[in-house]
Design an enzyme around this catalytic site. Structure first.
Site, PDB file in Angstrom:
ATOM      1  N   TRP A  21       0.841  -1.197   0.000  1.00  0.00           N
ATOM      2  CA  TRP A  21       0.000   0.000   0.000  1.00  0.00           C
ATOM      3  C   TRP A  21       0.878   1.249   0.000  1.00  0.00           C
ATOM      4  O   TRP A  21       0.694   2.169  -0.814  1.00  0.00           O
ATOM      5  CB  TRP A  21      -0.924  -0.021   1.219  1.00  0.00           C
ATOM      6  CG  TRP A  21      -1.901   1.125   1.296  1.00  0.00           C
ATOM      7  CD1 TRP A  21      -2.094   2.119   0.382  1.00  0.00           C
ATOM      8  CD2 TRP A  21      -2.832   1.376   2.356  1.00  0.00           C
ATOM      9  NE1 TRP A  21      -3.082   2.991   0.799  1.00  0.00           N
ATOM     10  CE2 TRP A  21      -3.549   2.551   2.003  1.00  0.00           C
ATOM     11  CE3 TRP A  21      -3.130   0.729   3.551  1.00  0.00           C
ATOM     12  CZ2 TRP A  21      -4.541   3.087   2.828  1.00  0.00           C
ATOM     13  CZ3 TRP A  21      -4.118   1.267   4.367  1.00  0.00           C
ATOM     14  CH2 TRP A  21      -4.826   2.429   4.022  1.00  0.00           C
ATOM     15  N   TYR A  57      -4.395   0.900  -4.285  1.00  0.00           N
ATOM     16  CA  TYR A  57      -3.145   1.422  -3.727  1.00  0.00           C
ATOM     17  C   TYR A  57      -2.446   2.286  -4.776  1.00  0.00           C
ATOM     18  O   TYR A  57      -1.671   1.809  -5.601  1.00  0.00           O
ATOM     19  CB  TYR A  57      -2.217   0.277  -3.304  1.00  0.00           C
ATOM     20  CG  TYR A  57      -2.755  -0.637  -2.228  1.00  0.00           C
ATOM     21  CD1 TYR A  57      -3.844  -0.284  -1.444  1.00  0.00           C
ATOM     22  CD2 TYR A  57      -2.160  -1.875  -2.001  1.00  0.00           C
ATOM     23  CE1 TYR A  57      -4.332  -1.130  -0.470  1.00  0.00           C
ATOM     24  CE2 TYR A  57      -2.642  -2.720  -1.019  1.00  0.00           C
ATOM     25  CZ  TYR A  57      -3.726  -2.358  -0.265  1.00  0.00           C
ATOM     26  OH  TYR A  57      -4.205  -3.208   0.703  1.00  0.00           O
ATOM     27  N   GLN A 175      -8.484 -12.115   4.958  1.00  0.00           N
ATOM     28  CA  GLN A 175      -7.482 -11.092   5.271  1.00  0.00           C
ATOM     29  C   GLN A 175      -8.102  -9.996   6.145  1.00  0.00           C
ATOM     30  O   GLN A 175      -8.616  -9.004   5.647  1.00  0.00           O
ATOM     31  CB  GLN A 175      -6.907 -10.490   3.991  1.00  0.00           C
ATOM     32  CG  GLN A 175      -5.713  -9.584   4.235  1.00  0.00           C
ATOM     33  CD  GLN A 175      -5.175  -8.965   2.960  1.00  0.00           C
ATOM     34  OE1 GLN A 175      -5.294  -7.760   2.764  1.00  0.00           O
ATOM     35  NE2 GLN A 175      -4.592  -9.772   2.083  1.00  0.00           N
ATOM     36  N   GLY A 204      -1.533  -5.296   8.560  1.00  0.00           N
ATOM     37  CA  GLY A 204      -1.297  -4.312   9.614  1.00  0.00           C
ATOM     38  C   GLY A 204      -0.499  -4.837  10.784  1.00  0.00           C
ATOM     39  O   GLY A 204      -0.711  -4.397  11.915  1.00  0.00           O
ATOM     40  N   LEU A 206       2.302  -4.198  11.966  1.00  0.00           N
ATOM     41  CA  LEU A 206       3.021  -3.168  12.719  1.00  0.00           C
ATOM     42  C   LEU A 206       2.125  -1.989  13.086  1.00  0.00           C
ATOM     43  O   LEU A 206       2.622  -0.965  13.583  1.00  0.00           O
ATOM     44  CB  LEU A 206       4.231  -2.678  11.923  1.00  0.00           C
ATOM     45  CG  LEU A 206       5.237  -3.765  11.535  1.00  0.00           C
ATOM     46  CD1 LEU A 206       6.419  -3.147  10.806  1.00  0.00           C
ATOM     47  CD2 LEU A 206       5.704  -4.546  12.755  1.00  0.00           C
ATOM     48  N   CYS A 207       0.826  -2.130  12.854  1.00  0.00           N
ATOM     49  CA  CYS A 207      -0.158  -1.107  13.236  1.00  0.00           C
ATOM     50  C   CYS A 207       0.271   0.280  12.756  1.00  0.00           C
ATOM     51  O   CYS A 207       0.387   1.226  13.534  1.00  0.00           O
ATOM     52  CB  CYS A 207      -0.402  -1.105  14.745  1.00  0.00           C
ATOM     53  SG  CYS A 207      -1.942  -0.263  15.226  1.00  0.00           S
ATOM     54  N   ARG A 208       0.512   0.364  11.443  1.00  0.00           N
ATOM     55  CA  ARG A 208       0.850   1.619  10.786  1.00  0.00           C
ATOM     56  C   ARG A 208       2.056   2.310  11.419  1.00  0.00           C
ATOM     57  O   ARG A 208       2.125   3.524  11.514  1.00  0.00           O
ATOM     58  CB  ARG A 208      -0.390   2.525  10.754  1.00  0.00           C
ATOM     59  CG  ARG A 208      -1.469   1.862   9.906  1.00  0.00           C
ATOM     60  CD  ARG A 208      -2.828   2.395   9.976  1.00  0.00           C
ATOM     61  NE  ARG A 208      -3.502   2.471  11.243  1.00  0.00           N
ATOM     62  CZ  ARG A 208      -4.064   1.426  11.877  1.00  0.00           C
ATOM     63  NH1 ARG A 208      -3.982   0.197  11.379  1.00  0.00           N
ATOM     64  NH2 ARG A 208      -4.706   1.614  13.001  1.00  0.00           N
ATOM     65  N   GLY A 279       4.004  -4.175   5.780  1.00  0.00           N
ATOM     66  CA  GLY A 279       4.160  -3.123   4.789  1.00  0.00           C
ATOM     67  C   GLY A 279       5.512  -2.448   4.885  1.00  0.00           C
ATOM     68  O   GLY A 279       6.144  -2.412   5.937  1.00  0.00           O
TER      69      GLY A 279
END
Length: 326
Positions: A21, A57, A175, A204, A206-208, A279
């Protein structure tokens, strides 16, 4: 790297997949093609064999970069691609559209941008309440039987929606979002998928960036960065989550000699998740991949995580802000 075979398919994939993304640029501050390609190559060099993308994306940009990266890298038979369908956009505004007509048009666009003849895993990006789930499933089943896609998955579906979907087509993957800070999946989705043999490929991890181990209270988010609109990144919640991340990092170092990032990804994998999406947009961000696979968590780790979250995050919030409008 660890690898997993997906039941009832011919797919064996790495347990960490690269999410792209951010590489697409939209809601992440723009796109750098050469940097994106180098990031994908770094992930592949580290043993990753599954690259996840989506048309939305960057409105096609991420798929194009993934296609170019794989063409340059070669060894296409060693790499699997997952992409998505059923989000439309106009003037930068995204809406859900899981109609058969949209699916049939969109798959051709994705195949062209990726430069492939077959998509390995094709996800419905978000459930579309305007279209019966059985109708969407039937359209994807036709694509699977035609050979344009190998496996079908759904993203952001709940168990009732998956049950309706499975009535008309084979469902291999689910997902949902899942990480140390966003755990709603554990209540119903995880047991449903285990009961019905649906592989989990969660996003996700690493939670953004909150679980990257590199974020501090002075971090600023500019432009179209989605974290400007994420309630986790607004005080006082931001301070709560950073405090929890700091305590988790201290535990990881003390117990395992690990930094927070590999600990957070290992936690996801050790919860019974087949594949965790990670990501990234810079090659250096792929360096910690090797630190994930030489240890495992214990009951003491899971207890410590629950204790730390209860102590620090007194006003938790989920990822619902990311859902596109119905």
């Amino acid at each position: 790297m660890e690898y997993v075979h997906i039941p009832d398919t011919d797919l064996t994939v790495s347990r960490v997949a690269l999410g792209t993304w951010a590489i697409g640029g939209w809601m992440w501050g723009g796109s750098d093609e050469r940097e994106g390609i180098a990031t994908i190559h770094a992930a592949l060099d580290a043993g990753v064999t599954l690259i996840d993308t989506a048309p939305v994306y960057g409105f096609g940009r991420s798929e194009e970069i993934v296609g170019k990266a794989l063409k340059e890298y070669g060894r296409r038979d060693k790499v699997r691609i997952s992409t998505k369908v059923a989000l439309a956009w106009k003037d930068g505004q995204v809406s859900r559209d899981a109609s058969p007509a949209r699916i049939e048009a969109e798959v051709e666009d994705s195949l062209r941008r990726l430069g492939v003849e077959t998509i390995d895993i094709y996800f419905v990006h978000w459930p579309d309440g305007k279209v019966p789930f059985e109708e969407t499933a039937a359209a994807l089943e036709r694509l699977r039987l035609s050979g344009k896609v190998r496996c079908v998955g759904v993203s952001n579906y709940d168990p009732a929606q998956m049950e309706a979907f499975r009535g008309r087509g084979r469902l291999s993957f689910c997902q949902p979002p899942y990480n140390l800070f966003e755990r709603d999946m554990e209540t119903a989705i995880l047991p449903y998928c285990k009961r019905h043999g649906v592989a989990l490929m969660t996003y996700g991890a690493l939670c953004r960036g909150l679980l990257s181990g590199t974020m501090g209270p002075d971090r600023e988010f500019t432009g179209d960065d989605l974290r400007r609109f994420d309630p986790k990144f607004a005080m006082p919640r931001f301070g709560q989550y950073l405090g929890a991340a700091e305590a988790l990092a201290a535990w990881a170092r003390q117990r395992h000699g690990k930094e927070l990032l590999p600990f957070a990804v290992r936690w996801v994998l050790d919860q019974g998740v087949e594949v965790a999406l990670w990501g990234g947009r810079r090659p250096a961000q792929m360096a910690p991949i090797g630190d994930i696979f030489d240890f495992a968590l214990t009951a003491a780790d899971f207890e410590a995580v629950n204790r730390i979250l209860a102590e620090h995050v007194t006003d938790p919030v989920g990822p619902q802000f990311m859902a596109p409008p119905e």
